[in-house]
Motif scaffolding. Structure first.
Motif, PDB file in Angstrom:
ATOM      1  N   ALA A  10     -11.448 -18.930 -12.428  1.00 63.95           N
ATOM      2  CA  ALA A  10     -11.018 -17.608 -13.387  1.00 63.95           C
ATOM      3  C   ALA A  10     -12.078 -16.635 -12.849  1.00 63.95           C
ATOM      4  CB  ALA A  10     -10.554 -18.288 -14.630  1.00 63.95           C
ATOM      5  N   VAL A  11     -12.017 -15.314 -13.738  1.00 62.04           N
ATOM      6  CA  VAL A  11     -12.733 -14.386 -13.331  1.00 62.04           C
ATOM      7  C   VAL A  11     -12.670 -13.581 -14.742  1.00 62.04           C
ATOM      8  CG1 VAL A  11     -13.145 -12.258 -12.329  1.00 62.04           C
ATOM      9  CG2 VAL A  11     -12.465 -14.152 -10.360  1.00 62.04           C
ATOM     10  N   TRP A  12     -13.688 -13.322 -15.032  1.00 59.43           N
ATOM     11  CA  TRP A  12     -13.655 -12.695 -16.855  1.00 59.43           C
ATOM     12  C   TRP A  12     -14.234 -11.187 -15.942  1.00 59.43           C
ATOM     13  CZ3 TRP A  12     -15.873 -16.303 -21.062  1.00 59.43           C
ATOM     14  CH2 TRP A  12     -15.034 -17.474 -20.896  1.00 59.43           C
ATOM     15  N   GLU A  13     -12.969 -10.183 -16.702  1.00 65.25           N
ATOM     16  CA  GLU A  13     -13.529  -8.532 -16.335  1.00 65.25           C
ATOM     17  C   GLU A  13     -14.124  -8.489 -17.760  1.00 65.25           C
ATOM     18  OE1 GLU A  13     -11.542  -4.926 -15.168  1.00 65.25           O
ATOM     19  OE2 GLU A  13     -10.595  -7.028 -14.322  1.00 65.25           O
ATOM     20  N   PHE A  14     -14.788  -7.587 -18.135  1.00 71.40           N
ATOM     21  CA  PHE A  14     -14.976  -7.766 -19.675  1.00 71.40           C
ATOM     22  C   PHE A  14     -15.405  -6.248 -19.601  1.00 71.40           C
ATOM     23  CE2 PHE A  14     -18.638 -11.738 -17.893  1.00 71.40           C
ATOM     24  CZ  PHE A  14     -17.928 -11.658 -19.508  1.00 71.40           C
ATOM     25  N   GLU A  15     -14.772  -5.889 -21.245  1.00 70.49           N
ATOM     26  CA  GLU A  15     -14.651  -4.403 -21.273  1.00 70.49           C
ATOM     27  C   GLU A  15     -14.442  -4.223 -22.545  1.00 70.49           C
ATOM     28  OE1 GLU A  15      -9.929  -4.007 -21.086  1.00 70.49           O
ATOM     29  OE2 GLU A  15     -10.351  -4.552 -18.938  1.00 70.49           O
ATOM     30  N   SER A  16     -14.351  -3.093 -23.476  1.00 69.76           N
ATOM     31  CA  SER A  16     -15.470  -2.938 -24.392  1.00 69.76           C
ATOM     32  C   SER A  16     -14.543  -4.127 -26.194  1.00 69.76           C
ATOM     33  CB  SER A  16     -14.983  -1.559 -24.932  1.00 69.76           C
ATOM     34  OG  SER A  16     -14.085  -0.909 -24.939  1.00 69.76           O
ATOM     35  N   ASP A  17     -13.429  -3.756 -25.875  1.00 73.50           N
ATOM     36  CA  ASP A  17     -13.090  -4.569 -26.858  1.00 73.50           C
ATOM     37  C   ASP A  17     -12.456  -5.548 -26.741  1.00 73.50           C
ATOM     38  OD1 ASP A  17     -10.758  -3.447 -25.436  1.00 73.50           O
ATOM     39  OD2 ASP A  17      -9.638  -2.374 -26.794  1.00 73.50           O
ATOM     40  N   SER A  18     -11.898  -5.399 -25.323  1.00 76.84           N
ATOM     41  CA  SER A  18     -11.372  -7.311 -25.018  1.00 76.84           C
ATOM     42  C   SER A  18     -12.331  -8.168 -23.841  1.00 76.84           C
ATOM     43  CB  SER A  18      -9.944  -7.215 -24.628  1.00 76.84           C
ATOM     44  OG  SER A  18     -10.425  -6.225 -23.830  1.00 76.84           O
ATOM     45  N   VAL A  19     -12.332  -9.376 -23.306  1.00 75.13           N
ATOM     46  CA  VAL A  19     -12.515 -10.219 -21.859  1.00 75.13           C
ATOM     47  C   VAL A  19     -10.758 -10.317 -21.252  1.00 75.13           C
ATOM     48  CG1 VAL A  19     -12.991 -11.783 -20.758  1.00 75.13           C
ATOM     49  CG2 VAL A  19     -13.953 -10.803 -23.186  1.00 75.13           C
ATOM     50  N   LEU A  20     -10.514  -9.583 -19.858  1.00 78.02           N
ATOM     51  CA  LEU A  20      -9.464  -9.638 -19.339  1.00 78.02           C
ATOM     52  C   LEU A  20      -9.783 -10.958 -18.351  1.00 78.02           C
ATOM     53  CD1 LEU A  20      -6.316  -8.696 -18.310  1.00 78.02           C
ATOM     54  CD2 LEU A  20      -7.248  -7.443 -16.738  1.00 78.02           C
ATOM     55  N   ILE A  21      -8.850 -11.573 -18.730  1.00 78.06           N
ATOM     56  CA  ILE A  21      -9.048 -13.157 -17.678  1.00 78.06           C
ATOM     57  C   ILE A  21      -7.989 -13.327 -16.736  1.00 78.06           C
ATOM     58  CG2 ILE A  21      -9.193 -15.840 -17.684  1.00 78.06           C
ATOM     59  CD1 ILE A  21     -10.034 -16.035 -20.678  1.00 78.06           C
ATOM     60  N   HIS A  22      -8.366 -13.599 -15.662  1.00 77.40           N
ATOM     61  CA  HIS A  22      -7.581 -13.779 -14.265  1.00 77.40           C
ATOM     62  C   HIS A  22      -7.459 -15.007 -13.749  1.00 77.40           C
ATOM     63  CE1 HIS A  22      -7.686  -8.789 -13.762  1.00 77.40           C
ATOM     64  NE2 HIS A  22      -8.620  -9.403 -14.299  1.00 77.40           N
ATOM     65  N   TYR A  23      -6.629 -15.709 -13.458  1.00 77.18           N
ATOM     66  CA  TYR A  23      -6.551 -17.257 -13.636  1.00 77.18           C
ATOM     67  C   TYR A  23      -6.304 -16.734 -11.987  1.00 77.18           C
ATOM     68  CZ  TYR A  23      -6.590 -18.409 -18.695  1.00 77.18           C
ATOM     69  OH  TYR A  23      -7.692 -18.023 -19.362  1.00 77.18           O
TER      70      TYR A  23
END
Length: 281
Positions: A10-23
């Protein structure tokens, strides 16, 4: 934050209000991750962030979801194996310092704790379907359909006939992992039947799993989607009965006749069920 952290599967993309997880997709990636594809986890749905030692020279960064925030985890009810937990990011141990930095940054952005009264994490969208050991299950967003298998379904389910359950008439979903003994998916009606069978293989509101039938990556997102629909739809919706295919009705009457000849269905049950099937034309 705007940063990206890549780990195993997985890859975690950090944003100001969430974490977008790409599996990731691949032969070694858990099939549940591949089925999920991508998930956005609002920080409002996160209780805590932990960093712990993993196996074989790894560390594990994990988001701890708040109770009631994610229908997928609520349906799973703690039955997922550690390696299939979609909230874990496994990293090599030499990246521990970097993982500590992100853990601290995320903790500083958390906005709440404790249970929530509504789902904050999205689930896979309908239509969804999977094949259980005794039925084909489908969900179109408004109702769940169970179509019994000729060979796998019990005589009790054949007598009851194929089932349709509007989400407005359900109070919840019970999912038991196919990786455990007696895995099944059971729908929980708002008005419980007076004499509901205890065993899922006898309950027309249940489908049972087996080897290769109802795998986690198919049945769990299905259960989560139904659960989310149950919790968000008003109970006043009125179901519209669907018309049945005449060829399908004829085939089911034929199979009902076989059960009758085998002594599994009485004369009265055969006549009554045949009349019900003909009325659906």
């Amino acid at each position: 934050m705007g940063d990206v952290l890549a780990g195993f599967h997985a890859v975690w993309e950090f944003e100001s209000d969430s974490v977008l997880i790409h599996y990731e997709r691949g032969i070694r990636t858990p099939r549940l991750f591949q089925a999920l594809g991508e998930r956005r986890i609002p920080l409002s749905a996160v209780e805590d962030v932990t960093l712990t030692p993993g196996r074989r020279g790894t560390v594990v960064l994990r988001l701890v979801p708040r109770a009631g925030a994610d229908p997928l985890m609520e349906a799973a009810a703690g039955q997922l194996k550690e390696g299939s937990d979609p909230y874990r990011l496994v990293l090599s141990a030499d990246r521990e310092t970097l993982a500590e930095y992100y853990a601290d940054e995320l903790k500083g952005l958390l906005t709440g704790s404790g249970p929530v009264d509504r789902y904050l994490v999205a689930v896979p969208e309908a239509p969804l379907h999977f094949k259980a050991a005794d039925a084909k299950a489908s969900f179109d967003g408004t109702s769940v359909q169970f179509r019994w298998s000729w060979t796998g379904a019990s005589s009790a389910k054949w007598k009851a006939g194929d089932q349709s359950f509007p989400v407005a008439g359900l109070s919840g979903v019970e999912w038991r992992s196919p990786e455990l003994f007696e895995g099944h998916l059971r729908l929980l009606p708002r008005e419980a039947a007076a004499e509901r069978p205890a065993q899922p293989d006898q309950d027309p509101a249940s489908v049972v799993f087996g080897l290769g039938y109802g795998p986690v990556h198919e049945s769990l997102p299905f259960a989560a989607a139904v659960l989310a629909a149950v919790r968000t739809r008003p109970s006043s919706a009125v179901p519209v009965p669907a018309r049945r295919d005449p060829a399908d009705i004829a085939e089911r009457i034929r199979h009902l006749g076989e059960l009758h000849q085998a002594g599994l269905v009485t004369d009265e049950e055969f006549s009554s069920k045949k009349a019900e099937l003909l009325a659906e034309l």
